[in-house]
Design a protein around this motif. Sequence first.
Motif, PDB file in Angstrom:
ATOM      1  N   ILE A  95       0.860  -1.178   0.000  1.00 30.93           N
ATOM      2  CA  ILE A  95       0.000   0.000   0.000  1.00 30.93           C
ATOM      3  C   ILE A  95       0.895   1.227   0.000  1.00 30.93           C
ATOM      4  O   ILE A  95       1.731   1.391   0.885  1.00 30.93           O
ATOM      5  CB  ILE A  95      -0.917   0.030   1.234  1.00 30.93           C
ATOM      6  N   MET A  96       0.730   2.085  -1.011  1.00 27.36           N
ATOM      7  CA  MET A  96       1.570   3.278  -1.157  1.00 27.36           C
ATOM      8  C   MET A  96       0.694   4.493  -1.443  1.00 27.36           C
ATOM      9  O   MET A  96      -0.471   4.361  -1.800  1.00 27.36           O
ATOM     10  CB  MET A  96       2.582   3.093  -2.292  1.00 27.36           C
ATOM     11  N   SER A  97       1.303   5.683  -1.299  1.00 24.09           N
ATOM     12  CA  SER A  97       0.606   6.936  -1.598  1.00 24.09           C
ATOM     13  C   SER A  97       1.385   7.689  -2.676  1.00 24.09           C
ATOM     14  O   SER A  97       2.502   8.134  -2.429  1.00 24.09           O
ATOM     15  CB  SER A  97       0.492   7.799  -0.335  1.00 24.09           C
ATOM     16  N   PRO A  98       0.823   7.830  -3.872  1.00 27.66           N
ATOM     17  CA  PRO A  98       1.529   8.509  -4.956  1.00 27.66           C
ATOM     18  C   PRO A  98       1.445  10.022  -4.838  1.00 27.66           C
ATOM     19  O   PRO A  98       0.445  10.565  -4.357  1.00 27.66           O
ATOM     20  CB  PRO A  98       0.788   8.032  -6.201  1.00 27.66           C
ATOM     21  N   ALA A  99       2.497  10.693  -5.287  1.00 24.26           N
ATOM     22  CA  ALA A  99       2.429  12.144  -5.464  1.00 24.26           C
ATOM     23  C   ALA A  99       1.702  12.466  -6.763  1.00 24.26           C
ATOM     24  O   ALA A  99       1.002  13.472  -6.863  1.00 24.26           O
ATOM     25  CB  ALA A  99       3.830  12.747  -5.486  1.00 24.26           C
ATOM     26  N   ASP A 114      10.199  19.134 -14.639  1.00 24.76           N
ATOM     27  CA  ASP A 114      11.282  18.605 -15.461  1.00 24.76           C
ATOM     28  C   ASP A 114      12.374  18.005 -14.579  1.00 24.76           C
ATOM     29  O   ASP A 114      12.748  18.581 -13.557  1.00 24.76           O
ATOM     30  CB  ASP A 114      11.863  19.719 -16.343  1.00 24.76           C
ATOM     31  N   TRP A 115      12.908  16.847 -14.971  1.00 27.66           N
ATOM     32  CA  TRP A 115      13.928  16.168 -14.164  1.00 27.66           C
ATOM     33  C   TRP A 115      15.151  17.052 -13.943  1.00 27.66           C
ATOM     34  O   TRP A 115      15.735  17.073 -12.851  1.00 27.66           O
ATOM     35  CB  TRP A 115      14.329  14.859 -14.840  1.00 27.66           C
ATOM     36  N   ASP A 116      15.555  17.795 -14.956  1.00 24.96           N
ATOM     37  CA  ASP A 116      16.759  18.629 -14.835  1.00 24.96           C
ATOM     38  C   ASP A 116      16.516  19.881 -14.004  1.00 24.96           C
ATOM     39  O   ASP A 116      17.439  20.397 -13.361  1.00 24.96           O
ATOM     40  CB  ASP A 116      17.266  19.024 -16.231  1.00 24.96           C
ATOM     41  N   LYS A 117      15.296  20.390 -14.025  1.00 28.00           N
ATOM     42  CA  LYS A 117      14.952  21.575 -13.236  1.00 28.00           C
ATOM     43  C   LYS A 117      13.587  21.380 -12.587  1.00 28.00           C
ATOM     44  O   LYS A 117      12.609  22.036 -12.934  1.00 28.00           O
ATOM     45  CB  LYS A 117      14.954  22.829 -14.125  1.00 28.00           C
ATOM     46  N   ALA A 120       9.842  20.561  -7.556  1.00 26.77           N
ATOM     47  CA  ALA A 120       9.872  19.946  -6.226  1.00 26.77           C
ATOM     48  C   ALA A 120      10.614  18.618  -6.310  1.00 26.77           C
ATOM     49  O   ALA A 120      10.447  17.860  -7.268  1.00 26.77           O
ATOM     50  CB  ALA A 120       8.462  19.723  -5.699  1.00 26.77           C
ATOM     51  N   VAL A 121      11.454  18.367  -5.322  1.00 28.91           N
ATOM     52  CA  VAL A 121      12.155  17.089  -5.206  1.00 28.91           C
ATOM     53  C   VAL A 121      11.543  16.348  -4.025  1.00 28.91           C
ATOM     54  O   VAL A 121      11.483  16.875  -2.913  1.00 28.91           O
ATOM     55  CB  VAL A 121      13.669  17.294  -4.989  1.00 28.91           C
ATOM     56  N   LEU A 122      11.102  15.127  -4.264  1.00 29.71           N
ATOM     57  CA  LEU A 122      10.351  14.396  -3.246  1.00 29.71           C
ATOM     58  C   LEU A 122      11.187  13.244  -2.675  1.00 29.71           C
ATOM     59  O   LEU A 122      12.344  13.438  -2.319  1.00 29.71           O
ATOM     60  CB  LEU A 122       9.034  13.911  -3.843  1.00 29.71           C
ATOM     61  N   ALA A 123      10.640  12.052  -2.609  1.00 34.12           N
ATOM     62  CA  ALA A 123      11.287  10.942  -1.894  1.00 34.12           C
ATOM     63  C   ALA A 123      12.169  10.082  -2.789  1.00 34.12           C
ATOM     64  O   ALA A 123      12.719   9.085  -2.337  1.00 34.12           O
ATOM     65  CB  ALA A 123      10.212  10.068  -1.251  1.00 34.12           C
ATOM     66  N   MET A 124      12.330  10.445  -4.053  1.00 33.10           N
ATOM     67  CA  MET A 124      12.994   9.612  -5.056  1.00 33.10           C
ATOM     68  C   MET A 124      12.200   8.312  -5.236  1.00 33.10           C
ATOM     69  O   MET A 124      11.101   8.180  -4.727  1.00 33.10           O
ATOM     70  CB  MET A 124      14.457   9.378  -4.724  1.00 33.10           C
ATOM     71  N   ALA A 125      12.734   7.332  -5.954  1.00 34.03           N
ATOM     72  CA  ALA A 125      11.915   6.166  -6.307  1.00 34.03           C
ATOM     73  C   ALA A 125      11.822   5.144  -5.181  1.00 34.03           C
ATOM     74  O   ALA A 125      10.857   4.391  -5.100  1.00 34.03           O
ATOM     75  CB  ALA A 125      12.464   5.505  -7.563  1.00 34.03           C
ATOM     76  N   ARG A 126      12.846   5.087  -4.338  1.00 35.35           N
ATOM     77  CA  ARG A 126      12.874   4.147  -3.214  1.00 35.35           C
ATOM     78  C   ARG A 126      12.544   2.730  -3.694  1.00 35.35           C
ATOM     79  O   ARG A 126      13.100   2.268  -4.675  1.00 35.35           O
ATOM     80  CB  ARG A 126      11.950   4.640  -2.108  1.00 35.35           C
ATOM     81  N   GLY A 127      11.647   2.032  -3.035  1.00 34.71           N
ATOM     82  CA  GLY A 127      11.359   0.645  -3.416  1.00 34.71           C
ATOM     83  C   GLY A 127      10.223   0.494  -4.401  1.00 34.71           C
ATOM     84  O   GLY A 127       9.815  -0.633  -4.710  1.00 34.71           O
ATOM     85  N   VAL A 128       9.721   1.619  -4.922  1.00 38.32           N
ATOM     86  CA  VAL A 128       8.533   1.563  -5.773  1.00 38.32           C
ATOM     87  C   VAL A 128       8.754   0.751  -7.059  1.00 38.32           C
ATOM     88  O   VAL A 128       7.879  -0.034  -7.449  1.00 38.32           O
ATOM     89  CB  VAL A 128       8.030   2.981  -6.100  1.00 38.32           C
TER      90      VAL A 128
END
Length: 268
Positions: A95-99, A114-117, A120-128
């Motif tokens: 069970i996960m919560s997407p941004a 955009d990935w380069d700019k 907002a930077v969030l939790a990265m991909a982690r185990g998803v």
Amino acid sequence: EEQIVSQIARAFGPGDMAAVMAITNCSLVGASLAQRLYAPDLVIVQQVKGSRGWAWLSDVVLPFPANQPPEHSIEIPFNTEEIFDLQLAGKLNVIMSPAQIDKFGNMNISVIGDWDKPTAVLAMARGVPDNTTNGNRVFYVVNNHSTRVFVERVDFVCGYGQGSEREQGTIKYGRPTMVFSNLGVLDFEEGTGCMRLKSVHVGVSLQQVVDGTGFELIIQEPVQETPAPTEEELQLIREVIDPRGVRRLDFLKGDALQQAIKEIYAGH
């Protein structure tokens, strides 16, 4: 929140062995309710504060804060390798919560923009990525059903949804199956893989769901209303699992959130 909790619980059954939480209060209450009513062999896999590994929790009374070891639980530390063994064996329901999530169930928790700019930077991909390609089933919980979350195209794919790789058999496991939001319950149409509105919660209109979704949903007529929690479910939620009402924090902001936190602390 009790409609969401009861629907999460009913998504599990006697054959389910383990559920991994990316913490929301409602998902923890829902899994605990499932243990008691629908999935007696289900254990909740959750990393908790003070644990060197992970914990398998049984008969949870929801703690506050949620990263504390719950009351009346059984804690068994185990390592990351053991977690992946369970996942690859197809025994983990996640069970996960997407941004962000799109109409095919692709989800993003890494960056907005955009990935380069990025904006907002969030939790990265982690185990998803692993969860959505190697696990059993994936459920998503969305506390704020809005066009910021339900988007036409996610800015970065962390979790893989429906698509050609699944149709071709390249990716066989970890398919997202249901989305539980504060407005309703959604699943994915077999064949097209597109998100479909399964039901709207009591007190919610179809227009609210449409306005809060940034893509065209599949809507079956007549629109169903989410079944209300049973008296047994409500008694367990309110009196046994979460008597302090920690679950409501998922949906509060600002002064209302601070007031609820004070009430919960006062109830210790």
